[in-house]
Write an enzyme that holds these catalytic residues in place. Structure first.
Site, PDB file in Angstrom:
ATOM      1  N   ASN A   1      -7.283   3.741 -44.910  1.00  0.00           N
ATOM      2  CA  ASN A   1      -6.020   3.918 -44.183  1.00  0.00           C
ATOM      3  C   ASN A   1      -5.562   5.356 -44.436  1.00  0.00           C
ATOM      4  O   ASN A   1      -5.043   5.662 -45.511  1.00  0.00           O
ATOM      5  CB  ASN A   1      -4.986   2.911 -44.704  1.00  0.00           C
ATOM      6  CG  ASN A   1      -3.624   3.103 -44.050  1.00  0.00           C
ATOM      7  OD1 ASN A   1      -3.473   3.919 -43.138  1.00  0.00           O
ATOM      8  ND2 ASN A   1      -2.635   2.366 -44.519  1.00  0.00           N
ATOM      9  N   TRP A   2      -5.788   6.199 -43.451  1.00  0.00           N
ATOM     10  CA  TRP A   2      -5.453   7.619 -43.633  1.00  0.00           C
ATOM     11  C   TRP A   2      -3.951   7.876 -43.515  1.00  0.00           C
ATOM     12  O   TRP A   2      -3.499   9.005 -43.732  1.00  0.00           O
ATOM     13  CB  TRP A   2      -6.217   8.475 -42.611  1.00  0.00           C
ATOM     14  CG  TRP A   2      -7.683   8.590 -42.893  1.00  0.00           C
ATOM     15  CD1 TRP A   2      -8.374   8.076 -43.969  1.00  0.00           C
ATOM     16  CD2 TRP A   2      -8.663   9.272 -42.084  1.00  0.00           C
ATOM     17  NE1 TRP A   2      -9.710   8.392 -43.870  1.00  0.00           N
ATOM     18  CE2 TRP A   2      -9.919   9.127 -42.725  1.00  0.00           C
ATOM     19  CE3 TRP A   2      -8.600   9.980 -40.889  1.00  0.00           C
ATOM     20  CZ2 TRP A   2     -11.099   9.670 -42.204  1.00  0.00           C
ATOM     21  CZ3 TRP A   2      -9.774  10.523 -40.368  1.00  0.00           C
ATOM     22  CH2 TRP A   2     -11.005  10.375 -41.024  1.00  0.00           C
ATOM     23  N   LYS A   3      -3.196   6.870 -43.124  1.00  0.00           N
ATOM     24  CA  LYS A   3      -1.740   7.029 -42.978  1.00  0.00           C
ATOM     25  C   LYS A   3      -1.438   8.277 -42.125  1.00  0.00           C
ATOM     26  O   LYS A   3      -2.183   8.577 -41.204  1.00  0.00           O
ATOM     27  CB  LYS A   3      -1.056   7.055 -44.355  1.00  0.00           C
ATOM     28  CG  LYS A   3      -1.451   5.820 -45.190  1.00  0.00           C
ATOM     29  CD  LYS A   3      -0.629   5.630 -46.424  1.00  0.00           C
ATOM     30  CE  LYS A   3      -1.110   4.397 -47.186  1.00  0.00           C
ATOM     31  NZ  LYS A   3      -0.326   4.089 -48.349  1.00  0.00           N
TER      32      LYS A   3
ATOM     33  N   HIS B   1       1.787  -3.201 -42.272  1.00  0.00           N
ATOM     34  CA  HIS B   1       1.658  -2.509 -43.555  1.00  0.00           C
ATOM     35  C   HIS B   1       3.042  -2.441 -44.207  1.00  0.00           C
ATOM     36  O   HIS B   1       4.057  -2.327 -43.517  1.00  0.00           O
ATOM     37  CB  HIS B   1       1.104  -1.101 -43.321  1.00  0.00           C
ATOM     38  CG  HIS B   1       0.741  -0.410 -44.595  1.00  0.00           C
ATOM     39  ND1 HIS B   1       1.687   0.215 -45.378  1.00  0.00           N
ATOM     40  CD2 HIS B   1      -0.441  -0.286 -45.239  1.00  0.00           C
ATOM     41  CE1 HIS B   1       1.080   0.701 -46.451  1.00  0.00           C
ATOM     42  NE2 HIS B   1      -0.204   0.421 -46.388  1.00  0.00           N
TER      43      HIS B   1
ATOM     44  N   GLU C   1       4.579  -0.141 -45.547  1.00  0.00           N
ATOM     45  CA  GLU C   1       5.366   1.032 -45.140  1.00  0.00           C
ATOM     46  C   GLU C   1       6.045   0.782 -43.797  1.00  0.00           C
ATOM     47  O   GLU C   1       7.158   1.246 -43.559  1.00  0.00           O
ATOM     48  CB  GLU C   1       4.461   2.275 -45.109  1.00  0.00           C
ATOM     49  CG  GLU C   1       4.157   2.748 -46.530  1.00  0.00           C
ATOM     50  CD  GLU C   1       2.787   3.371 -46.722  1.00  0.00           C
ATOM     51  OE1 GLU C   1       2.163   3.785 -45.738  1.00  0.00           O
ATOM     52  OE2 GLU C   1       2.342   3.435 -47.897  1.00  0.00           O
TER      53      GLU C   1
ATOM     54  N   GLU D   1      -1.470  -6.193 -50.659  1.00  0.00           N
ATOM     55  CA  GLU D   1      -1.098  -4.876 -51.177  1.00  0.00           C
ATOM     56  C   GLU D   1       0.248  -4.982 -51.895  1.00  0.00           C
ATOM     57  O   GLU D   1       1.304  -4.885 -51.255  1.00  0.00           O
ATOM     58  CB  GLU D   1      -0.977  -3.873 -50.029  1.00  0.00           C
ATOM     59  CG  GLU D   1      -2.253  -3.647 -49.267  1.00  0.00           C
ATOM     60  CD  GLU D   1      -2.298  -2.260 -48.612  1.00  0.00           C
ATOM     61  OE1 GLU D   1      -3.281  -1.560 -48.822  1.00  0.00           O
ATOM     62  OE2 GLU D   1      -1.335  -1.890 -47.925  1.00  0.00           O
TER      63      GLU D   1
ATOM     64  N   GLY E   1       0.207   3.866 -53.897  1.00  0.00           N
ATOM     65  CA  GLY E   1       0.481   5.297 -54.105  1.00  0.00           C
ATOM     66  C   GLY E   1       1.091   5.602 -55.454  1.00  0.00           C
ATOM     67  O   GLY E   1       1.594   6.703 -55.678  1.00  0.00           O
TER      68      GLY E   1
ATOM     69  N   SER F   1      -3.669   1.720 -54.946  1.00  0.00           N
ATOM     70  CA  SER F   1      -4.299   2.582 -55.953  1.00  0.00           C
ATOM     71  C   SER F   1      -5.743   2.193 -56.267  1.00  0.00           C
ATOM     72  O   SER F   1      -6.153   2.236 -57.431  1.00  0.00           O
ATOM     73  CB  SER F   1      -3.440   2.635 -57.226  1.00  0.00           C
ATOM     74  OG  SER F   1      -2.156   3.150 -56.923  1.00  0.00           O
TER      75      SER F   1
HETATM   76  P1  13P Z   1      -2.978   3.896 -52.045  1.00  0.00           P
HETATM   77  O1  13P Z   1      -4.466   3.610 -52.118  1.00  0.00           O
HETATM   78  O2  13P Z   1      -2.675   5.349 -51.828  1.00  0.00           O
HETATM   79  O3  13P Z   1      -2.247   3.268 -53.174  1.00  0.00           O
HETATM   80  O4  13P Z   1      -2.449   3.178 -50.702  1.00  0.00           O
HETATM   81  C1  13P Z   1      -2.763   1.844 -50.491  1.00  0.00           C
HETATM   82  C2  13P Z   1      -2.397   1.492 -49.102  1.00  0.00           C
HETATM   83  O5  13P Z   1      -1.233   1.438 -48.760  1.00  0.00           O
HETATM   84  C3  13P Z   1      -3.491   1.239 -48.152  1.00  0.00           C
HETATM   85  O6  13P Z   1      -3.024   0.674 -46.981  1.00  0.00           O
END
Ligand code: 13P
Length: 253
Positions: free
Chosen positions: A9-11, A95, A97, A167, A173, A213
């Site tokens: 997931n490159w966000k 997600h 977020e 998640e 993060g 993470s």
């Molecule tokens: P991180 O791997 O940066 O913790 O993010 C996880 C995430 O939100 C994947 O969708």
């Protein structure tokens, strides 16, 4: 046996040039990886660029979100048909977020899951508790509700196209990965919930990814757990070396 799935997931990262370069190095670096599904989920703007790089490889393409309507006056939104047209096989849904920053709910998650499934896209439904919810001991209540509400009116026959990603928000993060045992407990509970809602057979086929993470140094232990079928990777998917190492995780027997 469930086939492992590692999803990047490159966000909100990557210019076109960066996306092309990273996709190309993942294709090259993962050529030797066998029996693992690998997908890249870039921002919408880079889908076409990444598609070009992965088209001659076994690497799949995913989007980070979708809207449930097919077309119309929905400024800023992207439909399931548009994602198919752009070459996507998968789409991340709800997600944390999106839930926390953009007001997505279990109800919108449900509409998105259904829209994805009916348009031949595999939804990666994200669920997970906050730090405060874990402290209050309501992790299972929260995750059970998220799964149940998001899968309302989904048919058992559609379940083989569903992916769930657990998640925990406190692990995203932050560098605070859930321990393999903590993640496995929740994964088992999600599978149990799927068995209750559908059937044990159908639940057995659903891949449940862990996200939060995930790094080269913890992926092997996480993947050794029976109900952890893959990873949804944020930060560590933005660097070739770390993502390729995650895709080539070491299996334990
Ligand atoms: P991180 O791997 O940066 O913790 O993010 C996880 C995430 O939100 C994947 O969708």
């Amino acid at each position: 046996m469930r086939r492992p799935l590692i999803a990047a997931n490159w966000k909100m990262h990557m210019t076109l040039a960066d996306a092309g370069e990273l996709a190309q190095s993942v294709v090259e670096g993962c050529r030797a990886v066998r029996d693992v599904d690998i997908i890249l989920a870039p921002p919408f703007t880079a889908l076409a660029r990444v598609r070009k790089e992965v088209s001659d490889s076994s690497i799949g393409l995913g989007a980070q979100d979708l809207y449930w309507e097919e077309k119309g006056a929905f400024t800023g939104e992207v439909s399931p048909g548009m994602l198919k047209d752009a070459g996507c096989d998968y789409v991340i849904v709800a997600h944390s977020e999106r839930r926390q920053l953009f007001g997505e709910t279990d109800k919108s998650a449900n509409r998105k899951v259904i829209a994805a499934l009916t348009n031949d896209l595999m939804p990666i439904l994200c669920v997970g508790e906050t730090d405060a919810e874990r402290d209050r001991g309501v992790t299972y209540v929260v995750v059970d509700r998220q799964v149940k509400e998001a899968l309302k009116d989904v048919a058992e026959a559609q379940l083989d196209k569903l992916v769930v990603a657990y998640e925990p928000i406190w692990a995203i993060g932050t560098g605070r990965t859930a321990t393999p045992a903590q993640a496995e407990e929740v994964h088992q509970s999600i599978r149990g919930q799927l068995a209750k809602l559908f059937s044990a057979d159908a639940a057995d086929k659903v891949r449940i990814l862990y996200g939060g993470s995930v790094k080269p140094d913890n992926v092997d232990d996480l993947m050794a757990e029976a109900d952890i079928d893959g990873a949804l990777v944020g930060g560590a998917s933005l660097k070739t070396e770390s993502f390729n190492r995650i895709c080539g995780f070491q299996r334990r027997t």
